[in-house]
Design a protein around this motif. Structure first.
Motif, PDB file in Angstrom:
ATOM      1  N   LEU A 218     -14.190 -17.062  -1.609  1.00 17.00           N
ATOM      2  CA  LEU A 218     -15.591 -16.636  -1.425  1.00 17.00           C
ATOM      3  C   LEU A 218     -16.331 -16.942  -2.731  1.00 17.00           C
ATOM      4  O   LEU A 218     -15.745 -16.480  -3.814  1.00 17.00           O
ATOM      5  CB  LEU A 218     -15.748 -15.362  -0.680  1.00 17.00           C
ATOM      6  CG  LEU A 218     -15.324 -15.179   0.493  1.00 17.00           C
ATOM      7  CD1 LEU A 218     -15.280 -13.555   0.968  1.00 17.00           C
ATOM      8  CD2 LEU A 218     -15.815 -16.064   1.722  1.00 17.00           C
ATOM      9  N   THR A 219     -17.646 -17.303  -2.599  1.00 17.92           N
ATOM     10  CA  THR A 219     -18.420 -17.350  -3.856  1.00 17.92           C
ATOM     11  C   THR A 219     -19.536 -16.148  -3.580  1.00 17.92           C
ATOM     12  O   THR A 219     -20.197 -16.230  -2.736  1.00 17.92           O
ATOM     13  CB  THR A 219     -18.969 -18.632  -4.148  1.00 17.92           C
ATOM     14  OG1 THR A 219     -17.909 -19.549  -4.529  1.00 17.92           O
ATOM     15  CG2 THR A 219     -20.072 -18.661  -5.291  1.00 17.92           C
ATOM     16  N   VAL A 220     -19.488 -15.252  -4.426  1.00 19.16           N
ATOM     17  CA  VAL A 220     -20.250 -14.101  -4.307  1.00 19.16           C
ATOM     18  C   VAL A 220     -21.279 -14.079  -5.387  1.00 19.16           C
ATOM     19  O   VAL A 220     -21.210 -14.434  -6.744  1.00 19.16           O
ATOM     20  CB  VAL A 220     -19.409 -12.800  -4.351  1.00 19.16           C
ATOM     21  CG1 VAL A 220     -20.517 -11.545  -4.319  1.00 19.16           C
ATOM     22  CG2 VAL A 220     -18.414 -12.830  -3.264  1.00 19.16           C
ATOM     23  N   ILE A 221     -22.749 -13.951  -4.870  1.00 15.07           N
ATOM     24  CA  ILE A 221     -23.538 -13.885  -6.032  1.00 15.07           C
ATOM     25  C   ILE A 221     -24.155 -12.354  -6.027  1.00 15.07           C
ATOM     26  O   ILE A 221     -25.041 -12.030  -4.961  1.00 15.07           O
ATOM     27  CB  ILE A 221     -24.770 -15.003  -5.913  1.00 15.07           C
ATOM     28  CG1 ILE A 221     -24.314 -16.210  -5.721  1.00 15.07           C
ATOM     29  CG2 ILE A 221     -26.140 -14.761  -6.931  1.00 15.07           C
ATOM     30  CD1 ILE A 221     -25.333 -17.489  -5.585  1.00 15.07           C
ATOM     31  N   PRO A 222     -23.978 -11.694  -6.949  1.00 16.48           N
ATOM     32  CA  PRO A 222     -24.224 -10.192  -6.709  1.00 16.48           C
ATOM     33  C   PRO A 222     -25.808 -10.210  -6.934  1.00 16.48           C
ATOM     34  O   PRO A 222     -26.381 -11.044  -7.454  1.00 16.48           O
ATOM     35  CB  PRO A 222     -23.843  -9.670  -8.092  1.00 16.48           C
ATOM     36  CG  PRO A 222     -22.615 -10.571  -8.371  1.00 16.48           C
ATOM     37  CD  PRO A 222     -23.169 -11.742  -8.124  1.00 16.48           C
TER      38      PRO A 222
ATOM     39  N   GLU B 120     -29.322 -17.653 -15.662  1.00 17.12           N
ATOM     40  CA  GLU B 120     -28.574 -18.123 -14.512  1.00 17.12           C
ATOM     41  C   GLU B 120     -27.767 -16.793 -13.786  1.00 17.12           C
ATOM     42  O   GLU B 120     -27.240 -15.993 -14.339  1.00 17.12           O
ATOM     43  CB  GLU B 120     -27.284 -19.076 -14.988  1.00 17.12           C
ATOM     44  CG  GLU B 120     -27.765 -20.345 -15.432  1.00 17.12           C
ATOM     45  CD  GLU B 120     -28.427 -21.214 -14.120  1.00 17.12           C
ATOM     46  OE1 GLU B 120     -27.769 -20.928 -13.215  1.00 17.12           O
ATOM     47  OE2 GLU B 120     -29.530 -21.758 -14.423  1.00 17.12           O
ATOM     48  N   PRO B 121     -27.891 -16.797 -12.558  1.00 14.29           N
ATOM     49  CA  PRO B 121     -27.174 -15.610 -11.576  1.00 14.29           C
ATOM     50  C   PRO B 121     -25.973 -15.829 -11.922  1.00 14.29           C
ATOM     51  O   PRO B 121     -25.285 -16.973 -11.977  1.00 14.29           O
ATOM     52  CB  PRO B 121     -27.830 -15.722 -10.352  1.00 14.29           C
ATOM     53  CG  PRO B 121     -27.894 -17.542 -10.290  1.00 14.29           C
ATOM     54  CD  PRO B 121     -28.500 -17.559 -11.709  1.00 14.29           C
ATOM     55  N   VAL B 122     -25.195 -14.691 -11.852  1.00 16.92           N
ATOM     56  CA  VAL B 122     -23.622 -14.611 -11.916  1.00 16.92           C
ATOM     57  C   VAL B 122     -23.187 -15.069 -10.477  1.00 16.92           C
ATOM     58  O   VAL B 122     -23.640 -14.704  -9.548  1.00 16.92           O
ATOM     59  CB  VAL B 122     -23.192 -13.190 -12.158  1.00 16.92           C
ATOM     60  CG1 VAL B 122     -21.832 -12.865 -12.033  1.00 16.92           C
ATOM     61  CG2 VAL B 122     -23.683 -12.578 -13.596  1.00 16.92           C
ATOM     62  N   ARG B 123     -22.163 -16.065 -10.573  1.00 12.57           N
ATOM     63  CA  ARG B 123     -21.329 -16.373  -9.555  1.00 12.57           C
ATOM     64  C   ARG B 123     -19.736 -15.991  -9.764  1.00 12.57           C
ATOM     65  O   ARG B 123     -19.382 -16.361 -10.779  1.00 12.57           O
ATOM     66  CB  ARG B 123     -21.505 -17.814  -9.444  1.00 12.57           C
ATOM     67  CG  ARG B 123     -23.040 -18.140  -9.212  1.00 12.57           C
ATOM     68  CD  ARG B 123     -23.075 -19.840  -9.444  1.00 12.57           C
ATOM     69  NE  ARG B 123     -22.750 -20.324  -7.873  1.00 12.57           N
ATOM     70  CZ  ARG B 123     -23.597 -20.356  -6.956  1.00 12.57           C
ATOM     71  NH1 ARG B 123     -24.738 -20.068  -6.975  1.00 12.57           N
ATOM     72  NH2 ARG B 123     -22.966 -21.083  -5.766  1.00 12.57           N
ATOM     73  N   ILE B 124     -19.347 -15.498  -8.774  1.00 15.43           N
ATOM     74  CA  ILE B 124     -17.991 -14.722  -8.902  1.00 15.43           C
ATOM     75  C   ILE B 124     -17.140 -15.422  -7.727  1.00 15.43           C
ATOM     76  O   ILE B 124     -17.651 -15.535  -6.400  1.00 15.43           O
ATOM     77  CB  ILE B 124     -17.952 -13.296  -8.665  1.00 15.43           C
ATOM     78  CG1 ILE B 124     -18.727 -12.706  -9.700  1.00 15.43           C
ATOM     79  CG2 ILE B 124     -16.393 -12.565  -8.915  1.00 15.43           C
ATOM     80  CD1 ILE B 124     -19.039 -10.865  -9.647  1.00 15.43           C
ATOM     81  N   SER B 125     -15.978 -16.019  -8.076  1.00 12.33           N
ATOM     82  CA  SER B 125     -15.069 -16.490  -6.866  1.00 12.33           C
ATOM     83  C   SER B 125     -14.014 -15.463  -6.653  1.00 12.33           C
ATOM     84  O   SER B 125     -13.541 -14.611  -7.525  1.00 12.33           O
ATOM     85  CB  SER B 125     -14.337 -17.606  -7.499  1.00 12.33           C
ATOM     86  OG  SER B 125     -15.005 -18.837  -7.517  1.00 12.33           O
ATOM     87  N   ILE B 126     -13.803 -15.173  -5.187  1.00 12.09           N
ATOM     88  CA  ILE B 126     -13.066 -14.242  -5.139  1.00 12.09           C
ATOM     89  C   ILE B 126     -12.187 -14.471  -3.803  1.00 12.09           C
ATOM     90  O   ILE B 126     -12.790 -15.114  -2.671  1.00 12.09           O
ATOM     91  CB  ILE B 126     -13.680 -12.556  -4.932  1.00 12.09           C
ATOM     92  CG1 ILE B 126     -12.639 -11.596  -4.186  1.00 12.09           C
ATOM     93  CG2 ILE B 126     -14.861 -12.958  -3.973  1.00 12.09           C
ATOM     94  CD1 ILE B 126     -13.356 -10.204  -4.127  1.00 12.09           C
ATOM     95  N   PRO B 127     -10.717 -14.063  -3.684  1.00 11.79           N
ATOM     96  CA  PRO B 127     -10.003 -14.388  -2.523  1.00 11.79           C
ATOM     97  C   PRO B 127     -10.582 -13.519  -1.458  1.00 11.79           C
ATOM     98  O   PRO B 127     -10.519 -12.374  -1.588  1.00 11.79           O
ATOM     99  CB  PRO B 127      -8.573 -14.502  -2.741  1.00 11.79           C
ATOM    100  CG  PRO B 127      -8.767 -14.428  -4.251  1.00 11.79           C
ATOM    101  CD  PRO B 127      -9.943 -14.103  -4.611  1.00 11.79           C
ATOM    102  N   SER B 128     -10.723 -13.927  -0.107  1.00  9.00           N
ATOM    103  CA  SER B 128     -11.100 -13.003   0.920  1.00  9.00           C
ATOM    104  C   SER B 128     -10.052 -11.875   1.283  1.00  9.00           C
ATOM    105  O   SER B 128     -10.506 -11.012   1.447  1.00  9.00           O
ATOM    106  CB  SER B 128     -11.230 -13.913   2.345  1.00  9.00           C
ATOM    107  OG  SER B 128     -10.115 -14.229   2.770  1.00  9.00           O
TER     108      SER B 128
ATOM    109  N   THR C 279     -24.904 -12.294  -1.997  1.00 10.69           N
ATOM    110  CA  THR C 279     -25.118 -13.576  -1.272  1.00 10.69           C
ATOM    111  C   THR C 279     -23.704 -14.172  -1.305  1.00 10.69           C
ATOM    112  O   THR C 279     -23.167 -14.175  -2.445  1.00 10.69           O
ATOM    113  CB  THR C 279     -26.202 -14.281  -2.007  1.00 10.69           C
ATOM    114  OG1 THR C 279     -27.387 -13.999  -2.060  1.00 10.69           O
ATOM    115  CG2 THR C 279     -26.038 -15.724  -1.098  1.00 10.69           C
ATOM    116  N   VAL C 280     -23.240 -14.355  -0.048  1.00  7.88           N
ATOM    117  CA  VAL C 280     -21.938 -14.706  -0.183  1.00  7.88           C
ATOM    118  C   VAL C 280     -21.711 -16.200   0.527  1.00  7.88           C
ATOM    119  O   VAL C 280     -22.235 -16.437   1.689  1.00  7.88           O
ATOM    120  CB  VAL C 280     -21.021 -13.694   1.011  1.00  7.88           C
ATOM    121  CG1 VAL C 280     -19.621 -14.019   1.053  1.00  7.88           C
ATOM    122  CG2 VAL C 280     -20.975 -12.393   0.442  1.00  7.88           C
TER     123      VAL C 280
END
Length: 838
Positions: free
Chosen positions: A460-464, A402-410, A436-437
């Motif tokens: 934001l959900t960021v997929i490196p 599964e790809p890594v998905r990171i939540s980050i405040p803008s 991918t944002v």
């Protein structure tokens, strides 16, 4: 990583900038520049020539040939050459008279071996293209005569060398560096991995993954009919050389070229030497493998292997096996590209002390999506340059991930940087990295969102990207935004220094003690805090002595010293021996430091706690119980002359009294009066050992070392030492010093000589005199000790000067005499002292 600039420009449309300007941009983006090197800029007047005829010259110890070479001029050039690997009709690089080779080597016309030589035919090494100096460089047929070799072979090149840190493994490729350069200059990137391999149509060679923890993607492609004797083209060899790799053969050179280009290590197997299915697994007990460097390696059960029916054929991601290597007879080739465990390859590489270009990349993290594309790029190059046919199909064994998905405040990158970045800037920079944002958090109950207490609209959900396995949390993403926006744009604001209370009383005491001992003639040293059982034996410590109970290190620097010290003396004594051995016989040293005294019921090992949660109170208590008590001590050692001999006369050797005086020097700085009592305590001489007390508290010992200790350490005779616990002195510090009142009235002096038994301690006599003299006594000083016939057998005479003073009046003779007599009376009562001559 060495990056040739011409290679970089293939994938990025750079403006007219120099290599140094590109290096500056990369440095600003966070990549560490090692060097910028230029090649071939000094080379001139090197052209392509055709050998018309060759005359073999006789009578010399080595082959000498006189050649007629056509170089596109009115007449052929005559050139004398010692190489024999070319024939008439070959086209070769020729430097003409007046030309310059790499390194500033100028070539002219001269007479040699009896013939005129108008220039030089060049080898690869002479042109700076490699280390091959075995013969002349023969160019392909049809190379234009008279063409500029510098332009033809790309001799002029600028190379940027980068030091790649473990967190940016993607930069160990032209592709990764090109992406950074494209971002820095705002230029479009042509991704060399943007190729379209044919659809999978079945396996090319049977393979499987037995251990998903060791490998999650394994790709094989096959070529049949490859020409093993096909040479690598000059452009390929030149690029490999400029990138710091040695050309070997076409099959090896292509796999290395693709690795440098894309960052995906590849390996080529001789298909005819493979037996059965290829399996990726861990090593079995007792397995061995002879690697390409001709070393037979005993494998560890954690090693990751590529195996077939015969056993191990390669150490995955590190080095191939000798049995399946590509040889001069290999016409059928299997190309392997895989994604191995980064930690597994790193441990295997260090376990076998085997570091390769492949292992450097795998342990830093390789793009998981590359094997399909890199293997296709490699087989196409091999067939284009060496012939053969790419067999249909591809073996693709894969463990889904599964790809890594990171939540980050803008606004998180701005908070980390201490400045404001708008939402659009954050998204743009993350997309430039390859992420991918998407708007919103991963889930409404995402732990990070809850922790940061932000709304879904700000998340934001960021997929490196697959080539950035180092991006795992919001702070990693914040760092990417900050570095691309420019570290130089961060505000430089120094934090306000908090108000301090200055040095503590203990710190002040330690500084005063150091200054006082230095002023007294001692030199401070710092010894290692490690000791061994042999030190305790050398100190003559009894078997039940508490100082033998020491903390044992789990990973000591030396097996001879695996324990933490319980006394400062071993380190000081070894330093003393070293100084004496180098010709310094009169030595006075001191050290201040911690000793480590575990309690009797302390566990042998401290508990090892996890990092997934905060320790409980009971766990913290268990750690504290395992810690040893760490009091601070000061110690001195003396040998040789304490007062040096000279033209003024004979010096005075260091004695036990100097060691005791060192303790008094320390105590004076603490405002404490030391009481001295005779004692027996290892490692001191039983008859010359003093126990040091501050009030009723034992704070240390001083005196002359036991002769056995002196012999065990190889010390000078009658070496003396003192060790005192500063921590106990700090506990009895009297507080801020009170300045004594200075009396304006004169001092009255009285001398007294007392006969006492030879075994009566001087300190007891002095204490009795001081107490008996009362408040008028200002000071007392022992100025003479006499043993002889007049003192009587078994006796000694002690002569003291008593100084009396009153802050209110001038003392009379009667008052001072009465005080002296009272002092003598109390000394007689306590110690049996008698006035001398009475």
């Amino acid at each position: 990583m060495k990056v040739p600039l011409s290679w970089l420009r293939e994938y990025v449309d750079l403006p007219a900038v120099t290599a140094h300007e590109i290096a500056d941009k990369l440095t600003a983006a966070g990549l560490k520049l090692e060097a910028v090197a230029s090649y071939g800029h000094d080379v001139k007047n090197v052209v392509v020539g055709e050998v018309l005829s060759i005359e073999e010259l006789e009578g010399f110890k080595k082959p000498i040939r006189h050649c007629q070479v056509e170089v596109g001029e009115a007449a052929p050039r005559q050139i004398v050459c010692g190489a024999t690997n070319f024939v008439a009709g070959d086209r070769v690089p020729v430097v003409l008279p007046g030309g310059v080779l790499p390194g500033g080597f100028e070539v002219g016309a001269r007479k040699t071996y009896g013939r005129m030589s108008e220039g030089m035919i060049c080898s690869e090494r002479e042109l700076g293209l490699g280390d091959d100096h075995s013969g002349i460089m023969v160019l392909p047929e049809g190379t234009p005569i008279g063409a500029d070799v510098v332009e033809l072979l790309g001799l002029r090149e600028d190379v940027i060398e980068l030091e790649i840190t473990p967190d940016i493994g993607y930069a160990l490729s032209i592709r990764g560096v090109a992406r950074e350069v494209a971002t820095a200059f705002g230029a479009p990137l042509r991704d060399p991995a943007d190729i379209s391999p044919p659809a999978e149509s079945g396996p090319s060679y049977p393979a499987s993954i037995a251990d998903p923890g060791a490998c999650d993607r394994f790709v094989l492609r096959r070529i049949d009919g490859f020409d093993p004797h096909a040479p690598s083209p000059f452009w390929l060899r030149a690029r490999l050389t400029r990138a710091g790799m040695r050309p070997v053969s076409l099959a090896v050179d292509v796999t290395n070229y693709v690795m440098l280009e894309l960052g995906q290590p590849l390996h080529a197997f001789d298909a005819t030497r493979l037996t059965g299915e290829i399996v990726v697994r861990r090593a079995r007990p007792g397995e061995t493998l002879e690697t390409l460097d001709h070393v037979v390696r005993t494998l560890h059960p954690e090693d990751i292997l590529i195996t077939d029916g015969s056993g191990a054929i390669s150490m995955a991601g590190t080095m191939g096996g000798l049995h399946t290597e590509i040889s001069d007879a290999s016409t059928d080739i299997v190309i392997e590209a895989a994604h191995f465990s980064a930690s597994g390859v790193a441990r295997m590489s260090r376990r076998h002390n085997l570091v390769s270009e492949a292992s450097k990349r795998f342990e830093r993290g390789v793009d998981r999506e590359l094997p399909l594309y890199a293997s296709w790029r490699a087989v196409r190059l091999l067939t284009e340059l060496g012939g053969g046919t790419i067999q249909p199909g591809v073996t693709h064994a894969e463990v889904p991930a599964e790809p890594v998905r990171i939540s980050i405040p803008s606004d998180h990158p701005g908070k980390v940087a201490g400045m404001s970045y708008d939402r659009e800037t954050v998204i743009r920079r993350l997309e430039q990295v390859g992420c991918t944002v998407e708007s919103g958090a991963v889930t409404p109950a995402d732990e990070m969102a809850a922790m940061l207490a932000v709304t879904g609209d700000d998340m934001l959900t960021v997929i490196p990207p697959s080539w950035r396995p180092d991006l795992t949390d919001p702070n990693d993403l914040a760092e990417e935004v900050i570095r691309l926006e420019g570290y130089e744009n961060l505000p430089s604001i120094l934090p306000a220094a908090p108000a301090g209370a200055g040095l503590t009383e203990g710190q002040r005491l330690r500084r005063r003690v150091g200054r006082a001992l230095a002023a007294a003639g001692y030199v401070e040293v710092l010894a290692y805090p490690f000791v061994g059982e042999r030190d305790f034996d050398n100190l003559q410590l009894p078997a039940d002595d508490a100082r033998r109970r020491a903390v044992r290190l789990a990973n000591p620097l030396s097996e001879d010293e695996p324990l933490m010290r319980t006394t400062l003396l071993p380190g000081l004594l070894k330093t003393l021996v070293r100084n004496v051995g180098r010709g310094f016989g009169d030595v006075a040293l001191f050290e201040t430091g911690l000793v480590y005294r575990p309690s009797a019921d302390a566990p042998e090992r401290a508990p090892v706690l996890g990092v997934d949660r905060r320790p409980t109170e009971d766990e913290l208590t268990s750690i504290e119980e395992a810690l040893p008590v760490q009091p601070r001590r000061v110690a001195v050692v003396l040998a040789g002359e304490f007062e040096h001999s000279g033209w003024w006369g004979k010096g005075r050797p260091a004695t036990w009294a100097d060691a005791v005086e060192a303790a008094r020097t320390v105590a004076r700085e603490a405002g404490v009066e030391i009481k001295v009592r005779a004692d027996r305590h290892e490692p001191w001489h039983p008859g010359r050992c003093a126990a040091l007390y501050a009030g009723d508290t034992l704070v240390g010992h001083a005196g002359e070392l036991h002769p056995r200790v002196v012999e065990a350490y190889g010390l000078p005779p009658r070496t003396c030492a003192m060790e005192l616990e500063l921590t106990r002195l700090e506990a009895v510090l009297p507080g801020p010093a009170q300045a004594p009142a200075v009396s304006a009235y004169p001092v009255a002096t009285q001398d007294v000589a007392l006969i006492v038994g030879a075994d009566v301690p001087v300190a007891e006599v002095e204490a009795a005199l001081r107490e008996g003299a009362g408040e008028l006594l200002e000071s007392i000083r022992l100025f003479d000790v006499y043993t002889g016939a007049q003192a009587g057998e078994g006796n000694k005479s002690l002569a003291y000067t008593l100084r009396f003073r009153s802050p209110e009046r001038t003392l009379t003779v009667e008052e001072t005499t009465a005080a002296r007599d009272a002092a003598v009376a109390l000394a007689a009562e306590r110690t049996g002292a008698q006035l001398r001559g009475a």
